[in-house]
Design an enzyme around this catalytic site. Structure first.
Site, PDB file in Angstrom:
ATOM      1  N   LYS A 212      -7.195   8.471  -6.682  1.00 53.54           N
ATOM      2  CA  LYS A 212      -6.788   8.270  -8.074  1.00 53.54           C
ATOM      3  C   LYS A 212      -7.932   8.662  -9.009  1.00 53.54           C
ATOM      4  O   LYS A 212      -7.738   9.393  -9.966  1.00 53.54           O
ATOM      5  CB  LYS A 212      -6.384   6.804  -8.278  1.00 53.54           C
ATOM      6  CG  LYS A 212      -5.956   6.491  -9.686  1.00 53.54           C
ATOM      7  CD  LYS A 212      -5.447   5.066  -9.829  1.00 53.54           C
ATOM      8  CE  LYS A 212      -5.209   4.764 -11.304  1.00 53.54           C
ATOM      9  NZ  LYS A 212      -4.777   3.386 -11.542  1.00 53.54           N
ATOM     10  N   GLU A 218     -16.386   7.418  -0.253  1.00 51.79           N
ATOM     11  CA  GLU A 218     -15.904   7.752   1.086  1.00 51.79           C
ATOM     12  C   GLU A 218     -15.048   9.018   1.059  1.00 51.79           C
ATOM     13  O   GLU A 218     -15.207   9.918   1.896  1.00 51.79           O
ATOM     14  CB  GLU A 218     -15.045   6.602   1.644  1.00 51.79           C
ATOM     15  CG  GLU A 218     -15.798   5.329   1.904  1.00 51.79           C
ATOM     16  CD  GLU A 218     -15.859   4.402   0.694  1.00 51.79           C
ATOM     17  OE1 GLU A 218     -15.691   4.894  -0.454  1.00 51.79           O
ATOM     18  OE2 GLU A 218     -16.091   3.200   0.879  1.00 51.79           O
ATOM     19  N   GLY A 270      -3.584   1.985  -7.619  1.00 50.31           N
ATOM     20  CA  GLY A 270      -3.824   2.647  -6.325  1.00 50.31           C
ATOM     21  C   GLY A 270      -2.958   2.065  -5.225  1.00 50.31           C
ATOM     22  O   GLY A 270      -2.320   2.795  -4.458  1.00 50.31           O
ATOM     23  N   ARG A 271      -2.891   0.730  -5.143  1.00 50.61           N
ATOM     24  CA  ARG A 271      -2.144   0.114  -4.049  1.00 50.61           C
ATOM     25  C   ARG A 271      -0.636   0.131  -4.281  1.00 50.61           C
ATOM     26  O   ARG A 271       0.126  -0.359  -3.440  1.00 50.61           O
ATOM     27  CB  ARG A 271      -2.655  -1.316  -3.816  1.00 50.61           C
ATOM     28  CG  ARG A 271      -2.675  -2.201  -5.040  1.00 50.61           C
ATOM     29  CD  ARG A 271      -3.502  -3.458  -4.810  1.00 50.61           C
ATOM     30  NE  ARG A 271      -3.654  -4.274  -5.996  1.00 50.61           N
ATOM     31  CZ  ARG A 271      -4.579  -4.099  -6.945  1.00 50.61           C
ATOM     32  NH1 ARG A 271      -5.427  -3.079  -6.849  1.00 50.61           N
ATOM     33  NH2 ARG A 271      -4.658  -4.908  -7.976  1.00 50.61           N
ATOM     34  N   GLU A 356      -5.891  -7.665  -2.717  1.00 58.13           N
ATOM     35  CA  GLU A 356      -6.532  -7.006  -3.857  1.00 58.13           C
ATOM     36  C   GLU A 356      -5.811  -7.389  -5.148  1.00 58.13           C
ATOM     37  O   GLU A 356      -6.417  -7.441  -6.215  1.00 58.13           O
ATOM     38  CB  GLU A 356      -6.540  -5.476  -3.666  1.00 58.13           C
ATOM     39  CG  GLU A 356      -7.509  -4.755  -4.588  1.00 58.13           C
ATOM     40  CD  GLU A 356      -7.751  -3.296  -4.204  1.00 58.13           C
ATOM     41  OE1 GLU A 356      -8.808  -2.983  -3.629  1.00 58.13           O
ATOM     42  OE2 GLU A 356      -6.881  -2.455  -4.490  1.00 58.13           O
ATOM     43  N   HIS A 387       0.074 -12.032  22.350  1.00 54.35           N
ATOM     44  CA  HIS A 387      -0.844 -12.108  23.488  1.00 54.35           C
ATOM     45  C   HIS A 387      -2.293 -12.172  23.026  1.00 54.35           C
ATOM     46  O   HIS A 387      -3.207 -11.908  23.809  1.00 54.35           O
ATOM     47  CB  HIS A 387      -0.615 -10.901  24.409  1.00 54.35           C
ATOM     48  CG  HIS A 387       0.759 -10.904  24.994  1.00 54.35           C
ATOM     49  ND1 HIS A 387       1.087 -11.615  26.129  1.00 54.35           N
ATOM     50  CD2 HIS A 387       1.921 -10.347  24.561  1.00 54.35           C
ATOM     51  CE1 HIS A 387       2.376 -11.468  26.386  1.00 54.35           C
ATOM     52  NE2 HIS A 387       2.905 -10.700  25.433  1.00 54.35           N
ATOM     53  N   LYS A 513     -19.780  -1.885  -4.488  1.00 58.87           N
ATOM     54  CA  LYS A 513     -19.927  -0.419  -4.626  1.00 58.87           C
ATOM     55  C   LYS A 513     -21.246  -0.084  -5.310  1.00 58.87           C
ATOM     56  O   LYS A 513     -21.952   0.848  -4.921  1.00 58.87           O
ATOM     57  CB  LYS A 513     -18.768   0.167  -5.449  1.00 58.87           C
ATOM     58  CG  LYS A 513     -17.450   0.213  -4.728  1.00 58.87           C
ATOM     59  CD  LYS A 513     -16.420   0.944  -5.600  1.00 58.87           C
ATOM     60  CE  LYS A 513     -15.006   0.758  -5.063  1.00 58.87           C
ATOM     61  NZ  LYS A 513     -13.978   1.320  -5.916  1.00 58.87           N
TER      62      LYS A 513
HETATM   63  O1  F6P Z   1     -12.296   0.065  -3.946  1.00 54.30           O
HETATM   64  C1  F6P Z   1     -10.963  -0.277  -4.111  1.00 54.30           C
HETATM   65  C2  F6P Z   1     -10.168   0.872  -4.650  1.00 54.30           C
HETATM   66  O2  F6P Z   1     -10.482   1.108  -5.968  1.00 54.30           O
HETATM   67  C3  F6P Z   1      -8.683   0.613  -4.463  1.00 54.30           C
HETATM   68  O3  F6P Z   1      -8.142  -0.139  -5.479  1.00 54.30           O
HETATM   69  C4  F6P Z   1      -8.151   1.990  -4.364  1.00 54.30           C
HETATM   70  O4  F6P Z   1      -6.879   2.012  -3.798  1.00 54.30           O
HETATM   71  C5  F6P Z   1      -9.200   2.635  -3.493  1.00 54.30           C
HETATM   72  O5  F6P Z   1     -10.404   2.064  -3.913  1.00 54.30           O
HETATM   73  C6  F6P Z   1      -9.282   4.128  -3.548  1.00 54.30           C
HETATM   74  O6  F6P Z   1      -9.510   4.579  -4.850  1.00 54.30           O
HETATM   75  P1  F6P Z   1      -9.243   6.074  -5.265  1.00 54.30           P
HETATM   76  O7  F6P Z   1      -7.799   6.358  -5.047  1.00 54.30           O
HETATM   77  O8  F6P Z   1      -9.648   6.168  -6.692  1.00 54.30           O
HETATM   78  O9  F6P Z   1     -10.098   6.943  -4.374  1.00 54.30           O
END
Ligand code: F6P
Length: 544
Positions: A212, A218, A270-271, A356, A387, A513
């Site tokens: 987003k 990452e 995002g979620r 979240e 299990h 972060k």
């Molecule tokens: O760190 C949490 C977050 O901001 C989530 O809310 C989001 O889904 C995820 O990181 C990934 O964010 P982006 O889509 O901006 O890479």
């Protein structure tokens, strides 16, 4: 005009909480299984159909009066007005001044959603049509790679909401032998990317970078790895054909080198974004029709949640069961057990969706919460979880409520009873338990010496009275999956309204972060700042 947020009467809300707490205290020791006799209409009242899903909440802990108190609380918290505010595009995410409009993404063509008073539905439809057309062009081979080779694999790079939803959708709906191999990479551990790329040919691989913000550490690191892998094998001028971006910051995706970028708006959390081009990888793997069916299932649940009275409203009842368990009974965790291999990532998806969204410590006006908020959510697919951690669910001193998600037939034409019978058995065992006398008698009937039966009986006793909800679907179709995920989205929102929290920000992920950037900078300099605490310094010295 931007619609206003509901103004809830604080006194009425506080009184409703007090009434609920009093009933929960009174009914604390009532055994769930006795309620079926005490309330002969219990199954009828607490089972319902919603958007093709079948729900049974009759094994929940609330008594008739407990549920009535919950419904009164929902009313005092203006749940219907908040739903209208969300669907009406008000700034429901008020710490970020944003509308929350994921339902607009799955509405049928011709809808008229507005975000903060601005129409959005036409743009949603345009992006959706373009995205599906692009996916179909990849599937047919019309859009090929830099060397003319047909795309046979998609590597989806993203994390959190840019990963969990699409990964779940793919796992749930993919053919056993897919024509397009869709792989996902989320972790900044380069091992995950190495595994994803293993065996793939760059000439026939499409990399889709989903973020987003397009600033996530990452995702950018993994996207760079994938781009390097492509660049090492492909002509430079064709590289962009292999890189696609999905982002609310399309300029950044283009600057990264994506030849095609699909956008979405900041009113999509995002979620809550799997209904957008974030699921492009799945659309390539499954086809546009399956994606539209997924959206239709969610849209049916949207209609259900808007139009059904609270006492029959699936997301509302699920939210109230949780609130009763968290607040009335102090049960601060919930397990989710999907009885379908395809839903194995559902617990992970719900962890983000619910924790979240509702893992918050302050209410909308910034005061500390007076009630427990979102519980810890965990789970594994059935029967695997049985299990492993189910021992604690059955005999641990803390009662953990459970959601059982049951798919009647997971493989066409194959008897699903060996799987779903386990779900029914577990739910019943958790509710009924087995007292010490029953345990003892059972052992004696099996021929055990009475003294040995006395010794073992406490170990083979089950306290029971552990509540659960069961959700049933006939098959794991795109429609059923869409309805299920939207059900949990709306449940999460209703809980947030009742707890009076903003379910749509996530400030809690920020501090870590910022710290991670500092630690990484120190690692590059090979020197830990003096101001760090001794523990972090010593760990740093061990690792750097
Ligand atoms: O760190 C949490 C977050 O901001 C989530 O809310 C989001 O889904 C995820 O990181 C990934 O964010 P982006 O889509 O901006 O890479």
């Amino acid at each position: 005009m931007t619609p206003a947020l509901p103004e809830t009467d604080a006194k009425r809300r506080a009184d409703a909480w007090t009434a609920l707490e009093a009933i929960a205290r009174r009914d604390r020791d009532v055994r769930i299984e006795t309620l079926f006799e005490a309330e002969p209409d219990r199954v009828e009242r607490l089972t319902l159909e919603a958007a093709g899903l079948w729900l049974d909440l009759s094994k929940q802990a609330f008594t008739r009066e407990g549920l009535e108190a919950c419904l009164a609380l929902a009313d005092a918290c203006d749940v219907p007005a908040w739903k209208r505010a969300l669907f009406g595009g008000a700034a429901v995410n008020d710490t970020e001044g944003r509308a929350v409009l994921h339902p607009a993404l799955r509405a049928p063509d011709g809808a008229h959603f507005e975000a903060l008073g601005e129409p959005v539905s036409r743009e949603v439809e345009q992006v959706r049509d373009q995205m599906v057309a692009f996916a179909e062009a990849i599937r047919s081979g019309e859009h090929a790679g830099a060397t003319g080779a047909r795309f046979r694999a998609v590597v989806h790079v993203g994390i959190g909401g840019s990963d969990l939803g699409p990964r779940l959708v793919w796992d749930a709906l993919r053919p056993v032998d897919p024509e397009v191999d869709v792989r996902f990479v989320a972790n900044i551990d380069p091992r995950e990317m190495a595994e994803a790329l293993s065996g793939l040919d760059p000439a026939s691989t499409l990399v889709i970078v989903v973020s987003k913000t397009f600033t996530t550490q990452e995702t950018l690191a993994n996207a760079a790895l994938a781009r390097d892998w492509l660049a090492a094998a492909l002509p430079a001028e064709g590289l962009r054909r292999h890189l696609v971006g999905v982002s609310a910051a399309p300029d950044r995706a283009e600057a990264f080198g994506c030849g095609r970028v699909f956008g979405f708006s900041d009113w999509v959390g995002g979620r809550y974004s799997l209904w957008s081009a974030v699921s492009l990888s799945c659309v390539i793997g499954l086809g546009g029709e399956a994606f539209r069916d997924l959206l239709a299932g969610a849209a049916d649940m949207d209609r259900h949640t808007l139009e059904t009275p609270p006492g029959w409203n699936a997301p509302v009842l699920m939210a109230l069961a949780e609130i009763y368990n968290v607040e009335g009974l102090e049960r601060r965790a919930r397990t989710v057990a999907p009885y379908a291999h395809g839903l194995r990532r559902l617990p992970a998806f719900l962890q983000q969706l619910e924790m979240e969204s509702n893992g918050k410590g302050v209410v909308r006006d910034g005061q500390a919460v007076a009630h427990g908020t979102g519980p810890v959510v965990f789970g594994e697919p059935g029967t695997n979880g049985q299990h492993a951690f189910f021992q604690q669910l059955h005999q641990g001193p803390e009662a953990v409520p459970a959601d059982f998600i049951v798919v009647r037939e997971t493989m066409p034409g194959v008897d699903g009873a060996p799987l779903w019978s386990n779900a029914l058995a577990q739910a019943e065992a958790l509710m009924r338990g087995r007292n010490t006398a029953e345990a003892r008698e059972g052992m004696i009937a099996d021929g055990l010496d009475p003294a040995e039966a006395d010794r073992l009986a406490p170990h083979r006793t089950f306290p029971g009275n552990r509540p659960s909800t069961t959700v049933v679907m006939d098959r794991l179709t795109p429609h059923a999956l869409g309805a299920l995920l939207a059900l949990y989205e709306h449940k999460t929102f209703v809980e947030g309204v009742i707890w009076n929290i903003n379910s749509f920000d996530q400030w809690g992920v920020e501090l870590g972060k910022v710290m991670a950037k500092r630690v990484l900078a120190a690692a590059h300099e090979k020197r830990a700042p003096q101001m760090w605490d001794p523990s972090t310094r010593s760990l740093f010295d061990r690792l750097a």
